[in-house]
Scaffold this active site. Structure first.
Site: not given
Length: 304
Positions: A136-138
């Site tokens: 999952i994105d930062k």
């Protein structure tokens, strides 16, 4: 490792055939890289991943020894929702990068997992590393799976490829949706005008499907539940922008001016469900909203 193609496998792609055999626990994408590096010989010669195999063909695969991970463990607190000998479910905070990369060589989820799990790591794809099956994105918070051995990584990677893992995200998007639910089915690939972004790309993109459901109307915004069928980079963010409802706070795909007190997109990996690779039991977990997400939601509710 040598395979002789039987009638039942005739007509399959070379990479698909090897992924199905999967005797080395490699994923299809990694097998594709091995084919590019000429570590797979088709009837004695290098070939392409898309080659259609025929009965009687001889396929040789030269295995790679796992490479050591050049990343050190760091004692970073982790919110572990579930853990056993095979896997972990972690609630990742907003702002934490999953994998080390240029500019983010420390402070990542991998650094934290290395410190916590020690040598209990998978070697899928030829690298000794924590078995992060999906990312999952930062600046997306929420649940992520980590595998502690090859057995669990292989089984869960297959579930992910078959779209049988439950992944439901909650998001706050700009504007009020007119419909109660809908589906965005549009391929996603690199934005040809901005290489740092993804975009709807019908020519070079990969299939991407997002189902969304309206949970609550807010002040010029909407609280949604998004369910992924595929897992492309920035999928929910790109798809919601494509229908005119970008996520609040999104630095890449949202409005140029961020009018809300949230750093990064208002997106939270709320629910994660899968069949446990060893017990065969379906397990499902959920994670509460992080503080900034909840504060934004409360604010938008108060000013309706």
């Amino acid at each position: 490792m040598v395979f002789i193609v039987e009638d039942v496998d005739a007509g399959k792609r070379l990479d698909s055939f090897l992924a199905e055999k999967n005797t080395a626990n490699y994923t299809r994408s990694f097998i594709g890289k091995m084919i590019e590096e000429n570590l797979v010989l088709y009837n004695g010669k290098p070939s392409k991943a898309s080659t259609k195999i025929k009965t009687g063909d001889r396929i040789e695969l030269f295995e790679k020894e796992p490479e050591p991970l050049a990343v050190k463990g760091e004692e970073i607190p982790l919110e572990i929702v579930y853990e056993d000998d095979d896997l972990m479910v972690i609630n990742k905070p907003r702002g934490m990068v999953v994998h080390p990369a240029p500019g983010h060589t420390s402070g990542t989820l991998v650094n934290a997992v290395l410190s916590h799990a020690g040598e209990s790591l998978s070697s899928i794809n030829g690298v000794l590393r924590p078995g992060i099956v999906h990312r999952i994105d930062k600046d997306t918070s929420g649940l992520i799976l980590v595998c502690k051995n090859d057995f669990s990584h292989k089984a869960l990677a297959k579930q992910l490829e078959e779209h049988s893992i439950t992944r439901r995200y909650h998001a706050i998007c700009s504007g009020r949706l007119k419909e109660e639910q809908g589906t965005v089915s549009a391929p996603i690939g690199r934005d040809e005008k901005n290489r740092k972004q993804q975009a709807i790309n019908y020519k070079h993109g990969k299939e991407a499907i997002t189902h969304y459901r309206l949970l609550e109307n807010l002040q010029n915004a909407s609280l949604l539940e998004c369910r992924l069928e595929t897992g492309r980079t920035h999928q929910i963010r790109v798809h919601m922008k494509s229908i005119g409802h970008p996520l609040l706070g999104d630095p890449l795909y949202g409005p140029k001016k961020n009018l809300y007190a949230i750093k990064g997109q208002a997106l939270h990996a709320m629910v994660l469900g899968f069949v446990h690779p060893r017990s065969g039991e379906y397990m499902e977990f959920s994670a509460d909203y992080p503080e900034d997400f909840q504060k934004l939601l409360n604010k938008l509710r108060m000013i309706r």
